[in-house]
Write an enzyme that holds these catalytic residues in place. Structure first.
Site, PDB file in Angstrom:
ATOM      1  N   GLY A   1       3.837   0.778   2.562  1.00  0.00           N
ATOM      2  CA  GLY A   1       4.643   0.008   2.158  1.00  0.00           C
ATOM      3  C   GLY A   1       5.475   0.107   1.125  1.00  0.00           C
ATOM      4  O   GLY A   1       6.804   0.256   1.066  1.00  0.00           O
TER       5      GLY A   1
ATOM      6  N   ASP B   1       7.109   9.953  15.583  1.00  0.00           N
ATOM      7  CA  ASP B   1       6.406  10.993  16.428  1.00  0.00           C
ATOM      8  C   ASP B   1       7.578  12.031  17.114  1.00  0.00           C
ATOM      9  O   ASP B   1       7.505  13.036  17.201  1.00  0.00           O
ATOM     10  CB  ASP B   1       5.748  10.418  17.844  1.00  0.00           C
ATOM     11  CG  ASP B   1       4.576   9.386  17.421  1.00  0.00           C
ATOM     12  OD1 ASP B   1       3.447   9.499  17.696  1.00  0.00           O
ATOM     13  OD2 ASP B   1       5.147   8.218  16.814  1.00  0.00           O
TER      14      ASP B   1
ATOM     15  N   GLY C   1       0.706  -1.286   0.015  1.00  0.00           N
ATOM     16  CA  GLY C   1      -0.029   0.063   0.049  1.00  0.00           C
ATOM     17  C   GLY C   1       0.861   1.086   0.030  1.00  0.00           C
ATOM     18  O   GLY C   1       2.166   1.194  -0.307  1.00  0.00           O
TER      19      GLY C   1
ATOM     20  N   VAL D   1       5.204  -2.142  11.605  1.00  0.00           N
ATOM     21  CA  VAL D   1       4.881  -0.748  11.178  1.00  0.00           C
ATOM     22  C   VAL D   1       3.230  -0.492  11.495  1.00  0.00           C
ATOM     23  O   VAL D   1       2.786   0.722  11.533  1.00  0.00           O
ATOM     24  CB  VAL D   1       5.372  -0.339   9.813  1.00  0.00           C
ATOM     25  CG1 VAL D   1       4.850   1.318   9.712  1.00  0.00           C
ATOM     26  CG2 VAL D   1       6.702  -0.390   9.659  1.00  0.00           C
ATOM     27  N   SER D   2       2.478  -1.708  11.121  1.00  0.00           N
ATOM     28  CA  SER D   2       1.101  -1.549  11.031  1.00  0.00           C
ATOM     29  C   SER D   2       0.737  -0.990  12.316  1.00  0.00           C
ATOM     30  O   SER D   2       1.196  -1.250  13.362  1.00  0.00           O
ATOM     31  CB  SER D   2       0.461  -2.829  10.751  1.00  0.00           C
ATOM     32  OG  SER D   2       1.062  -3.608   9.687  1.00  0.00           O
TER      33      SER D   2
ATOM     34  N   ARG E   1     -12.593   0.480  17.328  1.00  0.00           N
ATOM     35  CA  ARG E   1     -11.432   0.567  17.035  1.00  0.00           C
ATOM     36  C   ARG E   1     -10.955  -1.361  17.531  1.00  0.00           C
ATOM     37  O   ARG E   1      -9.940  -1.815  17.011  1.00  0.00           O
ATOM     38  CB  ARG E   1     -10.503   1.127  18.044  1.00  0.00           C
ATOM     39  CG  ARG E   1      -8.935   1.140  17.815  1.00  0.00           C
ATOM     40  CD  ARG E   1      -8.158   2.045  18.949  1.00  0.00           C
ATOM     41  NE  ARG E   1      -6.744   2.206  19.062  1.00  0.00           N
ATOM     42  CZ  ARG E   1      -6.170   2.286  19.855  1.00  0.00           C
ATOM     43  NH1 ARG E   1      -6.335   2.957  21.061  1.00  0.00           N
ATOM     44  NH2 ARG E   1      -4.559   2.503  19.704  1.00  0.00           N
TER      45      ARG E   1
ATOM     46  N   ARG F   1       8.917  14.271  14.586  1.00  0.00           N
ATOM     47  CA  ARG F   1       7.620  15.431  14.428  1.00  0.00           C
ATOM     48  C   ARG F   1       7.907  16.470  15.602  1.00  0.00           C
ATOM     49  O   ARG F   1       7.835  17.776  15.426  1.00  0.00           O
ATOM     50  CB  ARG F   1       6.390  14.903  14.504  1.00  0.00           C
ATOM     51  CG  ARG F   1       5.573  14.080  13.288  1.00  0.00           C
ATOM     52  CD  ARG F   1       4.459  13.425  13.384  1.00  0.00           C
ATOM     53  NE  ARG F   1       3.943  13.017  12.162  1.00  0.00           N
ATOM     54  CZ  ARG F   1       3.211  11.641  12.263  1.00  0.00           C
ATOM     55  NH1 ARG F   1       3.040  11.130  13.191  1.00  0.00           N
ATOM     56  NH2 ARG F   1       2.752  11.153  10.987  1.00  0.00           N
TER      57      ARG F   1
ATOM     58  N   ASN G   1      -7.002  -7.196  12.480  1.00  0.00           N
ATOM     59  CA  ASN G   1      -5.672  -6.969  12.105  1.00  0.00           C
ATOM     60  C   ASN G   1      -4.938  -8.184  12.836  1.00  0.00           C
ATOM     61  O   ASN G   1      -3.868  -8.784  12.212  1.00  0.00           O
ATOM     62  CB  ASN G   1      -5.024  -5.922  12.554  1.00  0.00           C
ATOM     63  CG  ASN G   1      -5.241  -4.762  11.662  1.00  0.00           C
ATOM     64  OD1 ASN G   1      -5.156  -4.811  10.397  1.00  0.00           O
ATOM     65  ND2 ASN G   1      -5.624  -3.468  11.924  1.00  0.00           N
TER      66      ASN G   1
END
Length: 350
Positions: A49, A183, A46, A153-154, A123, A186, A130
């Protein structure tokens, strides 16, 4: 779908032109075994990835990249699109397949695959889907590459890193979540922007959950080696805690803003994960805030939980966790972050 490799059989009847095009020198021996062949497999083709694969390619981090996804047509399209850039990139073999057998012998397996949240779906329901998906991903990766390092990473990354650890049977040092590495980038960007300095001169960490309960370690921030809060206090420069909290909230909201504007995040996570891959595969022993098993740190007891802490990364995966100082308030928030993750894991029954 079978991955199509590069071929030198261009002549009539499949003649291998390599033997005709290059003439060996005299008294030549076998190629030296000293050079290590580095193989990375990326699971999930995706936006995330492919941003990771593209960044790894441009940074020359692997001799071979394998893309794995459930959609054969998209896979082949992505593979060909990258191969067609061969004249502008370092020489890297690129393969794509729906078959996990082609990940065999991977040094690093990067998992980005994940289900998207459906309208009205909780969620927890998304997470359960998942987890079911990971039951079909992690075991074959572990079977075909038993010495690999898993980099998850998912999202939600902390819980899925824990799930991957359990499903793989690997030692905890070889299962890593990308965690708060992005994070923290950022965070460094926002602080650098406030001070008008280069973000690379800012040392600052976000730890805990990759999510709303993350913890900003204000006490450990330094710029050019100067501890910021101590400097402000020594210079009797007033600052308000609400200003610090506002910057932290900007970090948390950053991903949501990007997603609302373009539909997904890709480039920053691509650079973040490539940065982790470099530290691991080249044994850089750099410190990254990544999701590791956190039991025994800062009062975390009870159930097993993965959270981000500044960790040293190298060929062995997680080589150790930095003994960074946390204030009492930061340590409490870190424990609260752990309880948030543990509550989710209990609901999953894992």
């Amino acid at each position: 779908m079978h991955p199509s490799g590069s071929s030198s059989s261009l002549g009539p009847g499949g003649l291998d032109l390599t033997q005709s095009f290059f003439k060996p020198i005299q008294r030549a021996g076998l190629p030296s075994p000293a050079k290590r062949h580095t193989k990375i497999s990326v699971i999930g083709a995706g936006n995330v990835g492919m941003a990771i694969a593209q960044t790894i390619l441009t940074q020359d981090l692997a001799d071979e990249i394998v893309l794995i996804d459930a959609k054969p047509d998209k896979l082949r399209g992505e593979m060909l699109d990258l191969r067609h850039a061969a004249a502008f990139l370092p020489r890297t073999k690129i393969h794509a397949s729906v078959d996990y057998e082609f990940t065999v012998g991977s040094d690093l397996c990067i998992v980005t695959a994940g289900a998207r949240q459906n309208p009205g779906e909780s969620r927890l329901d998304l997470l359960q889907r998942n987890v079911a998906l990971f039951k079909n991903i992690i075991p074959p990766l572990a079977r075909f590459s038993p010495e690999t390092i898993l980099l998850i990473v998912s999202n939600p990354v902390d819980v899925l890193t824990y799930v991957s650890w359990k499903l793989s049977g690997f030692p905890s040092n070889r299962v890593i979540g990308s965690g708060t590495n992005l994070d923290s980038s950022r965070f460094r960007f926002l602080i650098a922007d406030h001070l008008d300095v280069n973000a690379q001169d800012v040392q600052a960490y976000i730890v805990g959950e990759h999510g709303d309960s993350s913890v900003a370690l204000w006490s450990s921030i330094s710029v050019g080696g100067v501890p910021i809060l101590s400097f402000l206090e020594n210079q009797q420069i007033a600052y308000e805690k609400v200003t610090l909290e506002k910057i932290h909230k900007e970090v948390i909201d950053s991903a949501y803003e990007v997603i609302s504007l373009k539909g997904y995040t890709s480039w920053a996570i691509g650079y973040s994960v490539a940065n982790l891959a470099r530290s691991i595969l080249r044994d850089q022993r750099k410190i990254h805030p990544v999701s590791v098993i956190a039991n025994g740190f800062y009062g975390i007891e009870g159930g097993e939980v993965f959270l981000s802490l500044p960790a040293q990364l190298g060929r062995g995966g997680v080589l150790g966790v930095t003994n960074v100082h946390l204030t009492d308030e930061e340590a409490k928030r870190f424990r609260d972050s752990a309880n948030t993750i543990l509550d989710v894991q209990r609901q999953l029954g894992i």
